[in-house]
Design a protein around this motif. Structure first.
Motif, PDB file in Angstrom:
ATOM      1  N   SER A  93       8.821 -19.015 -23.929  1.00 21.01           N
ATOM      2  CA  SER A  93      10.234 -19.093 -23.543  1.00 21.01           C
ATOM      3  C   SER A  93      10.852 -17.703 -23.453  1.00 21.01           C
ATOM      4  CB  SER A  93      11.008 -19.950 -24.544  1.00 21.01           C
ATOM      5  OG  SER A  93      10.505 -21.260 -24.571  1.00 21.01           O
ATOM      6  N   GLN A 150       9.716 -16.060 -20.239  1.00 24.93           N
ATOM      7  CA  GLN A 150      10.473 -16.599 -19.096  1.00 24.93           C
ATOM      8  C   GLN A 150      11.865 -15.996 -19.026  1.00 24.93           C
ATOM      9  OE1 GLN A 150      10.362 -20.875 -19.710  1.00 24.93           O
ATOM     10  NE2 GLN A 150       9.087 -21.089 -17.878  1.00 24.93           N
ATOM     11  N   GLU A 151      12.532 -15.942 -20.174  1.00 30.93           N
ATOM     12  CA  GLU A 151      13.896 -15.406 -20.230  1.00 30.93           C
ATOM     13  C   GLU A 151      13.902 -13.927 -19.839  1.00 30.93           C
ATOM     14  OE1 GLU A 151      17.990 -16.329 -21.037  1.00 30.93           O
ATOM     15  OE2 GLU A 151      16.225 -17.577 -20.759  1.00 30.93           O
ATOM     16  N   PRO A 199      14.131 -20.926 -28.364  1.00 29.89           N
ATOM     17  CA  PRO A 199      14.032 -22.192 -27.645  1.00 29.89           C
ATOM     18  C   PRO A 199      14.476 -23.355 -28.525  1.00 29.89           C
ATOM     19  CG  PRO A 199      11.865 -21.496 -28.355  1.00 29.89           C
ATOM     20  CD  PRO A 199      12.806 -20.380 -28.702  1.00 29.89           C
TER      21      PRO A 199
END
Length: 88
Positions: free
Chosen positions: A20, A23-24, A64
């Motif tokens: 996560s 991705q961020e 997340p």
């Protein structure tokens, strides 16, 4: 350009924290890396535009949905010129 190293403690392994985070970081065009540490914490280095890096630092305060962040340690460092973001 700024660089921050963060160490996140709590329930942060096995909850897709690294994926996560990656991705961020890519979404905000931040370079660096994220890695699980043997003590159960997650360590990350963020490098890029000041507002984007600060966004990632703030994101780490909650992580997340399945993460339970108990504490976060943030250290300022000199940028090293990273390119891209890796999960280690």
């Amino acid at each position: 350009m700024i660089r921050r190293r963060v160490v996140v403690r709590g329930t942060v392994q096995g909850v897709f924290f690294r994926a996560s985070c990656q991705q961020e970081a890519r979404r905000h065009r931040v370079s660096g890396w994220v890695s699980n540490r043997p003590d159960g914490s997650v360590e990350a280095v963020f490098e890029g535009d000041a507002s984007a890096v600060e966004h990632l630092v703030e994101w780490c305060r909650t992580g997340p949905p399945r993460a339970v962040v108990e504490s976060i340690q943030v250290t300022e460092e000199e940028p090293a010129g990273f390119s891209g973001f890796d999960e280690q």
